[in-house]
Write a protein that holds these residues in place. Sequence first.
Motif, short mmCIF file in Angstrom:
data_model
loop_
_atom_site.label_atom_id
_atom_site.label_comp_id
_atom_site.label_asym_id
_atom_site.label_seq_id
_atom_site.Cartn_x
_atom_site.Cartn_y
_atom_site.Cartn_z
N ILE A 28 0.85 -1.20 0.00
CA ILE A 28 0.00 0.00 0.00
C ILE A 28 0.87 1.24 0.00
CG2 ILE A 28 -1.76 1.27 1.31
CD1 ILE A 28 -2.53 -1.53 2.46
N ALA A 29 0.74 2.07 -1.01
CA ALA A 29 1.46 3.35 -1.07
C ALA A 29 0.63 4.37 -0.30
CB ALA A 29 1.62 3.78 -2.52
N ALA A 30 1.27 5.05 0.65
CA ALA A 30 0.52 5.95 1.53
C ALA A 30 1.11 7.36 1.57
CB ALA A 30 0.47 5.35 2.94
N GLY A 101 9.00 3.83 5.70
CA GLY A 101 8.97 5.24 5.34
C GLY A 101 9.97 5.53 4.25
N VAL A 102 9.56 6.33 3.29
CA VAL A 102 10.47 6.78 2.24
C VAL A 102 10.89 8.18 2.67
CG1 VAL A 102 10.69 7.27 -0.23
CG2 VAL A 102 9.19 5.43 0.57
N VAL A 122 3.07 -1.17 4.28
CA VAL A 122 2.58 0.18 3.99
C VAL A 122 3.80 1.05 3.73
CG1 VAL A 122 1.34 2.18 4.91
CG2 VAL A 122 0.55 -0.13 5.45
N MET A 123 3.86 1.67 2.56
CA MET A 123 4.97 2.55 2.20
C MET A 123 4.53 4.01 2.40
SD MET A 123 6.67 3.28 -1.50
CE MET A 123 5.31 4.39 -1.90
N GLY A 161 8.42 7.68 -4.50
CA GLY A 161 7.49 6.61 -4.15
C GLY A 161 7.45 5.52 -5.21
N SER A 162 7.53 5.91 -6.46
CA SER A 162 7.47 4.91 -7.54
C SER A 162 8.71 4.01 -7.53
CB SER A 162 7.35 5.62 -8.90
OG SER A 162 6.13 6.31 -8.97
N LEU A 163 9.87 4.60 -7.30
CA LEU A 163 11.10 3.79 -7.25
C LEU A 163 11.02 2.77 -6.12
CD1 LEU A 163 13.75 6.63 -7.81
CD2 LEU A 163 13.28 4.73 -9.36
#
Length: 172
Positions: A28-30, A101-102, A122-123, A161-163
């Motif tokens: 899940i991208a958050a 976390g990014v 969850v990212m 986020g995409s990377l």
Amino acid sequence: MSAARARTPAEIRGQRRSRSHSCWNHLIAAPLWPKYGVNLGTLLRTCDAVGACLAVPRRPWVPEALEHGNTLRRRTCVHWVDGRAERWLDRQRRGGSAIVGVELTDESIRLADLPAARRRTVMVLGHESTGIPPEGLEMLDLAVEIPMIGTGLSLNVAVAGSLVLYKLAGLC
Ligand SMILES: C[S@@+](CC[C@H](N)C(=O)[O-])C[C@H]1O[C@@H](n2cnc3c(N)ncnc32)[C@H](O)[C@@H]1O
């Protein structure tokens, strides 16, 4: 090698799903503190590509931003986050999800060292100007940083986020 030929749209379409993925609920991208709708649209498209869901705060402008930014015929799975983002993250963590976390923190690992997600993950992405707030950083199990050698301090949040999504999905 002979000159490569770009595949036609019909050839590429034949290798894609005919329908968008349902909620796999694994990755899940958050972007929980978004500022610009255009980044949500870009992230939604990457989510479709890697089979992830998108989690976004229920703010008045977000549905329209997603509708506007959706350049695909069908939309991928969106989870709505009500209330404070940190509380939602806490619930995800208590439910057994890994919270990645990014962010550029003093404890971040490098993207190359990030393994593919082995459990529900969850990212978390930060605000375009101020990053992940301290309360959000407290919820992270791990932070990952994308190394940079240019002059800019950071990448666009949707690019970052995409990377990371590709790495977590195990597609690169
Ligand atoms: C434009 S940056 C925010 C930078 C902000 N000036 C700060 O001090 O935190 C927006 C978000 O993109 C992500 N990001 C951008 N570049 C990154 C990088 N090199 N490594 C990890 N995350 C990055 C993070 O999620 C960050 O919160």
